[in-house]
Design a protein around this motif. Structure first.
Motif, PDB file in Angstrom:
ATOM      1  N   GLN A 179       0.878  -1.360  -0.044  1.00 28.32           N
ATOM      2  CA  GLN A 179      -0.121  -0.029  -0.059  1.00 28.32           C
ATOM      3  C   GLN A 179       0.895   1.249  -0.049  1.00 28.32           C
ATOM      4  O   GLN A 179       2.109   1.253   0.513  1.00 28.32           O
ATOM      5  CB  GLN A 179      -1.066   0.012   1.082  1.00 28.32           C
ATOM      6  N   PRO A 180       0.288   2.307  -0.650  1.00 31.16           N
ATOM      7  CA  PRO A 180       1.101   3.518  -0.477  1.00 31.16           C
ATOM      8  C   PRO A 180       1.090   4.251   0.945  1.00 31.16           C
ATOM      9  O   PRO A 180       0.127   3.886   1.449  1.00 31.16           O
ATOM     10  CB  PRO A 180       0.599   4.439  -1.812  1.00 31.16           C
ATOM     11  N   VAL A 181       2.352   4.888   0.846  1.00 29.94           N
ATOM     12  CA  VAL A 181       2.166   5.626   2.362  1.00 29.94           C
ATOM     13  C   VAL A 181       2.360   6.991   1.980  1.00 29.94           C
ATOM     14  O   VAL A 181       3.378   7.644   1.285  1.00 29.94           O
ATOM     15  CB  VAL A 181       3.664   5.170   2.790  1.00 29.94           C
ATOM     16  N   SER A 182       1.440   7.750   2.595  1.00 30.73           N
ATOM     17  CA  SER A 182       1.607   9.342   2.283  1.00 30.73           C
ATOM     18  C   SER A 182       2.461  10.112   3.070  1.00 30.73           C
ATOM     19  O   SER A 182       2.791   9.655   4.226  1.00 30.73           O
ATOM     20  CB  SER A 182      -0.015   9.952   2.562  1.00 30.73           C
ATOM     21  N   GLY A 183       2.635  11.260   2.669  1.00 30.24           N
ATOM     22  CA  GLY A 183       3.641  12.299   3.521  1.00 30.24           C
ATOM     23  C   GLY A 183       4.872  11.826   3.729  1.00 30.24           C
ATOM     24  O   GLY A 183       5.590  12.181   4.704  1.00 30.24           O
ATOM     25  N   THR A 184       5.486  11.019   2.782  1.00 31.51           N
ATOM     26  CA  THR A 184       6.853  10.422   3.119  1.00 31.51           C
ATOM     27  C   THR A 184       7.621  10.504   1.815  1.00 31.51           C
ATOM     28  O   THR A 184       7.572   9.752   0.755  1.00 31.51           O
ATOM     29  CB  THR A 184       6.942   8.926   3.742  1.00 31.51           C
ATOM     30  N   GLY A 185       8.544  11.523   1.557  1.00 34.69           N
ATOM     31  CA  GLY A 185       9.293  11.692   0.535  1.00 34.69           C
ATOM     32  C   GLY A 185       8.378  11.831  -0.986  1.00 34.69           C
ATOM     33  O   GLY A 185       7.248  12.295  -0.597  1.00 34.69           O
ATOM     34  N   ASP A 186       8.965  11.416  -2.023  1.00 34.18           N
ATOM     35  CA  ASP A 186       8.380  11.792  -3.068  1.00 34.18           C
ATOM     36  C   ASP A 186       7.568  10.503  -3.643  1.00 34.18           C
ATOM     37  O   ASP A 186       6.613  10.628  -4.379  1.00 34.18           O
ATOM     38  CB  ASP A 186       9.281  12.020  -4.531  1.00 34.18           C
ATOM     39  N   ALA A 187       7.724   9.369  -3.057  1.00 39.10           N
ATOM     40  CA  ALA A 187       7.196   8.296  -3.206  1.00 39.10           C
ATOM     41  C   ALA A 187       7.477   7.244  -2.246  1.00 39.10           C
ATOM     42  O   ALA A 187       8.561   7.003  -1.841  1.00 39.10           O
ATOM     43  CB  ALA A 187       7.433   7.440  -4.753  1.00 39.10           C
ATOM     44  N   ALA A 188       6.447   6.578  -1.665  1.00 32.82           N
ATOM     45  CA  ALA A 188       6.727   5.724  -0.406  1.00 32.82           C
ATOM     46  C   ALA A 188       5.780   4.439  -0.446  1.00 32.82           C
ATOM     47  O   ALA A 188       4.516   4.606  -0.781  1.00 32.82           O
ATOM     48  CB  ALA A 188       6.561   6.104   0.682  1.00 32.82           C
TER      49      ALA A 188
END
Length: 306
Positions: A179-188
Motif C-alpha cells: 500500500q502507498p504511504v502518504s507524506g513520506t518523500g516523493d514516493a513511498a
C-alpha cells in the motif's frame, strides 16, 4: 615633282605607318601581363574572404559550434550527501521500535555520502510468559546523475521500484500486502507479510521511500517468542512508517533543508519531478549505481532478522 621623288615619299609614309602599328602592338603586349596579374590578385583576394578558403573556415567553425552544443548534458542530482545511518532516528523513536536495543546501532557497510545502513535488535524477556523480539534496519542509497545512466532521480526511482519487488517476492512470505504511504518523500510504499521461522511467527514491515535521488528502506519486524503472543501487524506498520518519515527528514537536513518535511507522495510508484535544482556535481558517482546490490534489500534483511 619627279616620279622617283613621289615613290620615295610613298615608301617613307608606309614606313611611318608600319612603325606606328608596331608601337601599338608592343604597348598592348606589355599591358596584357599587367591585366593578368591584376586579375590574379583580385581572384586571390576573393578566395581569402568569401571564396573556397573562407567557406572552409566558416564550415569548420560551424562544425565546432555544433559539436559543442550537441555535447550530452544531464540534470544535476538534488541531494549531494547522506546523514550518518546510525543517527537518523531519535532516541524516542528507537525506544518505541526497539525498546531493549543498545542506543548505538550496528553500522553496516557504508560509503560516506553514497550509502549506509544501521540495524538494531531488541529482545524483551518476560520470563515464563515468553519474550518479544524486534528488529530494525535502515538503509540509505544515493544516486548521482550521469550522462550514460541518466539523472540521479531516475536511477533512484528505478531502484525504488526494484526494492518493492524484492520485498514482495520473499520466499515463504504469507498474507503479503502492499500500500502507498502518504507524506513520506516523493514516493513511498509499505510491503507487509507474515514469515514463519523456527523461532516463531514474524510480522514483517518494509517501507521503501524515494526522496529526490535517495532511496530509504526501513525493514522492521517483530515476533512473540517462547509462547508470547504475536505483535499487532498494524502497530508495527505505523512504527515502520514513522521511522521512514524521520529518516527522510534526516536526509533533507543533511542537504541543508533543516527539518522541513518533503512533499507527500502521491502513489506507490509515481515519481514527482525534482522540486529544486542543484549545482552540477564535479564527477558522477560510480559507487551509487554500482552498489545497489550491496545495500541491504528487504529480502536479505528479513532473512537476517531471525
Amino acid at each position: 615633282m619627279s616620279e622617283g621623288t613621289m615613290q620615295r615619299r610613298a615608301e617613307r609614309d608606309q614606313g611611318v605607318q608600319r612603325a606606328k602599328r608596331l608601337h601599338r602592338v608592343l604597348v598592348c603586349a606589355a599591358a596584357v601581363p599587367v591585366m593578368l596579374i591584376a586579375a590574379g590578385c583580385s581572384s586571390d583576394s576573393g578566395d581569402s574572404g568569401s571564396g573556397s578558403g573562407g567557406d572552409k573556415a566558416a564550415d569548420a567553425g560551424a562544425t565546432v559550434s555544433a559539436s559543442a552544443s550537441a555535447a550530452p548534458t544531464v540534470q544535476a542530482a538534488a541531494y549531494k550527501s547522506l546523514p550518518e545511518s546510525c543517527g537518523v532516528l531519535s532516541a524516542k523513536t528507537l525506544k518505541s521500535l526497539v525498546p531493549e536495543a543498545p542506543k548505538a546501532g550496528k553500522k553496516g557497510t557504508s560509503e560516506a555520502g553514497t550509502r549506509g545502513s544501521c540495524s538494531w535488535s531488541s529482545l524483551d524477556n518476560n520470563g515464563v510468559k515468553g519474550s518479544q523480539f524486534r528488529w530494525l534496519n535502515v538503509s540509505l542509497l544515493r544516486f548521482e546523475s550521469d550522462t550514460s545512466r541518466g539523472t540521479g532521480e531516475a536511477q533512484a526511482q528505478k531502484y525504488y521500484e526494484q526494492q518493492i519487488q524484492d520485498a514482495q517476492s520473499v520466499a515463504g512470505a504469507k498474507n503479503a500486502k502492499s500500500q502507498p504511504v502518504s507524506g513520506t518523500g516523493d514516493a513511498a510504499t509499505l510491503v507487509r507479510y507474515d514469515l514463519k521461522k523456527k523461532e516463531g511467527a514474524f510480522k514483517q514491515q518494509t517501507v521503501v521511500t524515494r526522496v529526490e535521488n535517495v532511496v530509504v528502506t526501513v525493514d522492521y519486524n517483530g515476533a512473540g517468542l517462547a509462547g508470547d503472543k504475536a505483535p499487532s501487524a498494524d502497530s508495527l506498520a505505523k512504527l515502520a512508517e514513522r521511522a521512514a518519515k524521520e529518516t527522510v527528514t534526516a536526509v533533507a537536513a543533511a542537504n541543508g533543508e533543516g527539518a522541513a518535511s518533503p512533499a507527500p507522495s502521491g502513489s506507490a510508484s509515481g515519481s514527482k519531478a525534482p522540486s529544486k535544482s542543484a549545482s552540477p556535481s564535479a564527477a558522477p558517482s560510480k559507487s551509487a549505481s554500482g552498489s545497489a546490490s550491496k545495500s541491504a534489500s528487504p529480502s536479505k534483511s528479513a532473512a537476517k532478522s531471525g
